[in-house]
Enzyme design. Structure first.
Site, mmCIF file in Angstrom:
data_model
loop_
_atom_site.group_PDB
_atom_site.id
_atom_site.type_symbol
_atom_site.label_atom_id
_atom_site.label_comp_id
_atom_site.label_asym_id
_atom_site.label_seq_id
_atom_site.Cartn_x
_atom_site.Cartn_y
_atom_site.Cartn_z
ATOM 1 N N THR A 71 -5.952 -7.201 11.163
ATOM 2 C CA THR A 71 -5.174 -6.149 10.509
ATOM 3 C C THR A 71 -6.185 -4.898 11.252
ATOM 4 O OG1 THR A 71 -5.404 -4.928 8.579
ATOM 5 C CG2 THR A 71 -6.801 -6.740 8.423
ATOM 6 N N ASN A 72 -5.571 -3.637 11.179
ATOM 7 C CA ASN A 72 -6.149 -2.576 11.713
ATOM 8 C C ASN A 72 -6.815 -1.896 10.331
ATOM 9 O OD1 ASN A 72 -5.431 -1.337 14.388
ATOM 10 N ND2 ASN A 72 -3.724 -2.652 13.884
ATOM 11 N N THR A 73 -5.962 -1.663 9.406
ATOM 12 C CA THR A 73 -6.588 -1.109 8.007
ATOM 13 C C THR A 73 -7.692 -1.643 7.423
ATOM 14 O OG1 THR A 73 -4.197 -0.229 7.371
ATOM 15 C CG2 THR A 73 -6.015 -0.330 5.842
ATOM 16 N N GLU B 286 1.929 -4.770 12.662
ATOM 17 C CA GLU B 286 3.359 -5.136 12.251
ATOM 18 C C GLU B 286 4.015 -4.146 13.214
ATOM 19 O OE1 GLU B 286 1.200 -7.017 9.113
ATOM 20 O OE2 GLU B 286 1.210 -4.735 9.528
ATOM 21 N N CYS C 91 -1.059 -0.368 13.477
ATOM 22 C CA CYS C 91 -0.846 -1.389 12.576
ATOM 23 C C CYS C 91 -0.182 -2.608 13.198
ATOM 24 C CB CYS C 91 0.201 -0.797 11.556
ATOM 25 S SG CYS C 91 0.496 -1.816 10.430
#
Length: 228
Positions: A83-85, A197, A195
């Site tokens: 995940t980036n966040t 996704e 992100c």
């Protein structure tokens, strides 16, 4: 090949892409019936998303640290965070852990620099676009980073309300393509899908700028590390 430990589930949609890419890349490089030795700790995203919304990054970091420790205890020799966040809490996740970690922004910056790009657009959740943790890492890699000015709320909503639920809509694709066009008008030479996704929605076939998908780049970098 070293065993890859992946903290995922944020969302499980993108984690499934990680699993496919890592194994396909391993098979491509090693041939035959080879696949990647991989341990996935897929977290329940709902409580993590709630902590994000509350701004309780300390609690989120503790959860990810427990997940990473579990991977190491299970035999992981290289760690990734799918995940980036949540790279916002990467340092907290790695507290007390000495296992090598592949940061998602590093192979992304390296790929852009290798292709000669200096000014790039960044799309992602509002946390990734608005906070410094990700942009600063890219800037340290030699990139000037532009983020959308007016449509960040819409872009963020599409991620959480649609893509994380496996929903891909043409009107949402148009919103992202238009956002990329505005970044191009401001001087962006390429765009980072920051992100994990967004690659479900945007690729080079529809984007007015060259696309750098962090999911693809990060997954391949994890294979690099595992084969090193």
């Amino acid at each position: 090949m070293k065993t890859i430990g992946l903290v995922g589930g944020m969302s499980w949609e993108s984690s499934s892409h990680y699993y496919r890419i890592i194994n396909a890349e391993t098979a491509r490089r090693r041939g035959g019936l080879h696949s990647a030795p991989l341990i996935l700790n897929s977290l329940d995203f709902a409580p993590i998303a709630a902590l994000q919304a509350e701004g309780d990054w300390e609690a989120a970091g503790r959860r990810l640290n427990a997940a990473a420790r579990g991977l190491v205890a299970a035999g992981a020799q290289v760690l990734g965070l799918a995940t980036n966040t949540m790279h916002l809490v990467a340092e907290a996740m790695l507290e007390g852990i000495k296992t090598p970690f592949v940061h998602i922004a590093d192979p992304t910056a390296a790929a852009l620099r290798a292709d000669g790009f200096a000014t790039v657009g960044l799309l992602g959740t509002r946390f990734t676009m608005e906070m410094d943790f990700y942009r600063d890492r890219l800037a340290a890699g030699g990139l000037e980073v532009l983020v959308p000015e007016v449509e960040r709320t819409n872009l963020d909503g599409i991620i959480f309300e649609e893509l994380c639920r496996g929903i891909v809509r043409e009107p949402s694709r148009r919103i992202y393509v238009e956002a990329i066009g505005r970044l191009a008008a401001r001087g962006a030479e390429a765009v980072i899908l920051g992100c994990t996704e967004i690659g479900m929605l945007v690729d080079d076939d529809v984007s007015p700028l060259p696309v750098y998908d962090t999911t693809e780049l990060h997954a391949r970098a994890l294979v690099d590390a595992a084969l090193a």
